[in-house]
Motif scaffolding. Structure first.
Motif, mmCIF file in Angstrom:
data_model
loop_
_atom_site.group_PDB
_atom_site.id
_atom_site.type_symbol
_atom_site.label_atom_id
_atom_site.label_comp_id
_atom_site.label_asym_id
_atom_site.label_seq_id
_atom_site.Cartn_x
_atom_site.Cartn_y
_atom_site.Cartn_z
ATOM 1 N N GLY A 12 16.677 -23.865 -4.974
ATOM 2 C CA GLY A 12 17.771 -23.199 -4.262
ATOM 3 C C GLY A 12 19.048 -23.108 -5.053
ATOM 4 N N GLN A 13 19.433 -24.164 -5.770
ATOM 5 C CA GLN A 13 20.696 -24.153 -6.481
ATOM 6 C C GLN A 13 20.682 -23.162 -7.630
ATOM 7 N N GLU A 14 19.556 -23.083 -8.321
ATOM 8 C CA GLU A 14 19.473 -22.172 -9.456
ATOM 9 C C GLU A 14 19.102 -20.756 -9.036
ATOM 10 N N GLY A 15 18.642 -20.572 -7.797
ATOM 11 C CA GLY A 15 18.200 -19.254 -7.364
ATOM 12 C C GLY A 15 16.993 -18.783 -8.136
ATOM 13 N N THR A 16 16.088 -19.722 -8.437
ATOM 14 C CA THR A 16 14.927 -19.414 -9.278
ATOM 15 C C THR A 16 13.637 -19.659 -8.504
ATOM 16 N N ILE A 17 12.723 -18.730 -8.619
ATOM 17 C CA ILE A 17 11.373 -18.875 -8.056
ATOM 18 C C ILE A 17 10.419 -19.014 -9.227
ATOM 19 N N ARG A 18 9.787 -20.188 -9.338
ATOM 20 C CA ARG A 18 8.881 -20.446 -10.454
ATOM 21 C C ARG A 18 7.427 -20.318 -9.969
ATOM 22 N N CYS A 19 6.704 -19.438 -10.611
ATOM 23 C CA CYS A 19 5.295 -19.219 -10.279
ATOM 24 C C CYS A 19 4.447 -19.754 -11.424
ATOM 25 N N SER A 20 3.374 -20.456 -11.074
ATOM 26 C CA SER A 20 2.556 -21.065 -12.105
ATOM 27 C C SER A 20 1.089 -21.066 -11.678
ATOM 28 N N GLY A 21 0.248 -21.372 -12.622
ATOM 29 C CA GLY A 21 -1.174 -21.496 -12.340
ATOM 30 C C GLY A 21 -1.927 -20.178 -12.454
ATOM 31 N N SER A 22 -3.063 -20.149 -11.794
ATOM 32 C CA SER A 22 -3.959 -18.993 -11.854
ATOM 33 C C SER A 22 -3.777 -18.146 -10.599
ATOM 34 N N VAL A 42 19.667 -18.213 -0.170
ATOM 35 C CA VAL A 42 20.378 -17.125 0.507
ATOM 36 C C VAL A 42 21.157 -16.276 -0.484
ATOM 37 N N THR A 43 21.172 -16.658 -1.737
ATOM 38 C CA THR A 43 21.890 -15.893 -2.755
ATOM 39 C C THR A 43 21.325 -14.487 -2.875
ATOM 40 N N THR A 44 22.146 -13.567 -3.306
ATOM 41 C CA THR A 44 21.717 -12.168 -3.398
ATOM 42 C C THR A 44 20.980 -11.863 -4.687
ATOM 43 N N ALA A 45 21.018 -12.781 -5.650
ATOM 44 C CA ALA A 45 20.357 -12.564 -6.933
ATOM 45 C C ALA A 45 19.343 -13.673 -7.161
ATOM 46 N N LEU A 46 18.114 -13.307 -7.369
ATOM 47 C CA LEU A 46 17.044 -14.267 -7.599
ATOM 48 C C LEU A 46 16.336 -13.933 -8.906
ATOM 49 N N VAL A 47 15.856 -14.980 -9.552
ATOM 50 C CA VAL A 47 15.066 -14.824 -10.764
ATOM 51 C C VAL A 47 13.656 -15.337 -10.470
#
Length: 373
Positions: A12-22, A42-47
């Motif tokens: 949440g703090q970094e606004g980052t969604i990390r996807c991993s695996g298969s 809730v941030t408007t910019a996500l990575v």
């Protein structure tokens, strides 16, 4: 992390969604559940960092794109980063064709009304297909009878040998034992009341009218009906049926009609054979258990067993033959998968054939009883 697993982490703090695996088809169910339970910032910019994805197929690309679409529809701007070059073309393909498909399926399962409706609809479709197959076979049969030269006589006689002549041992043995059982079970009761001679009525009428045609039909359904399904199904799996159509040949004329005609000829003859063998088995028990000699048995047989009982049993046989042959061939044409589907359809063919034979036998009994026959 296990390469065969797939996961998604949200910071949440970094606004980052990390996807991993298969991110492949086998992991989609678990991934959809994790995405539904995730709390996105809730941030408007996500990575969306996908550098940890080790493998991806079309299903995984669709799920990733759909997640980003939902986030953007909520007013967020999503940036995709770390995508491996091997997956870039796949994501571009999904993005390009996204508007032409509707993959936004509800996450919840169907309720019982939807499942019931789907089941009924599938049954109706199969019923329509069955009626269409019956109509096509009937038209082809009428045309062939009008022009006998178009009938494939070699295949007909080959089927007559395989489904008729080679079935004599098993039919004879089973019906002989049925005659023995009927006479043996009736002997004790008849002897107790001094009505030994009526064993002839019991054996003769029950065998000629009901048991011989029914047991013979059930045996042929398990023996020949399953063979029809397996043969046609194997030809469909190996694309031989497609080859016949390309050559302008009708699979109905080539495969179905010889089997139907051969079984229509063979089953009444097998029924007559079963009548003789079954009555002979009853004669042996009558002579051994009740003291009814062969001459007495045959004399009483002529008096008690009228011709109509024999004709009724023989008259059922062609109807049973048509049912067995058409069901066996129809299930062969319904095979869609590989060899596993051949085995499944073969089982269905035997079950349906026996079920329909018994249903029609019961219908014959009811109708004949109304007509006092």
């Amino acid at each position: 992390m296990d390469r065969l697993s797939a996961n998604i982490h949200v910071r949440g703090q970094e606004g980052t969604i990390r996807c991993s695996g298969s991110w492949t088809l086998h992991a989609l169910a678990g991934l959809e559940q994790r995405i539904a339970q995730a709390s996105f910032p809730v941030t408007t910019a996500l990575v969306c960092d996908v550098a940890g994805i080790t493998s991806m197929d079309t299903g995984g690309a669709v799920l990733l794109h759909r997640m980003m679409q939902h986030l953007e529809q909520d007013g967020r701007k999503v940036e995709l980063s770390g995508l491996q070059p091997d997956f870039t073309a796949l994501m571009e393909l999904v993005t390009t064709h996204w508007g032409s498909v509707d993959l936004d399926a509800p996450s919840h399962g169907r309720n019982w009304i939807e499942r019931l409706g789907g089941h009924v609809w599938r049954r109706l479709e199969r019923g329509v297909d069955g009626v269409a197959f019956l109509g096509e076979s009937t038209v082809a049969l009428v045309r062939s009878l009008g022009t006998p030269g178009t009938i494939r006589w070699r295949e007909l006689f080959g089927s007559l040998e395989a489904d008729g002549f080679r079935a004599l041992p098993i039919v004879g043995l089973l019906v002989f034992l049925m005659g023995v059982v009927i006479a043996y079970q009736g002997a004790e009761q008849l002897e107790s009341v001094g009505a030994n001679i009526f064993v002839v009525d019991l054996v003769g009428i029950s065998l000629l009218r009901e048991i011989a045609p029914l047991v013979t039909a059930i045996l042929i359904a398990g023996r020949s009906g399953s063979a029809f399904t397996a043969q046609i199904g194997t030809m469909k799996v190996t694309e031989e049926l497609d080859a016949l159509r390309v050559l302008g040949l009708s699979p109905i004329n080539m495969l179905v009609l010889p089997k139907v005609l051969a079984l229509v000829i063979a089953l009444p003859l097998l029924t007559v054979y079963a009548d003789i063998v079954g009555v002979f088995g009853g004669m042996l028990i009558a002579a051994g258990q009740l003291g009814v000699s062969f001459n007495e048995f045959l004399t009483r047989f002529e008096e008690a067993v009228v011709l109509r009982h024999f004709l009724i049993g023989i008259g059922k046989a062609p109807v049973f033959a048509i049912i067995i042959a058409l069901v066996g061939c129809y299930q062969g044409f319904q095979i869609r998968g590989g060899v596993d589907d051949v085995g499944q359809r073969t089982t269905i063919s035997v079950v349906q054939s026996i079920f329909l034979v018994i249903v029609f036998d019961a219908a014959f009994s009811i109708v004949l009883n109304w007509w006092n026959l």
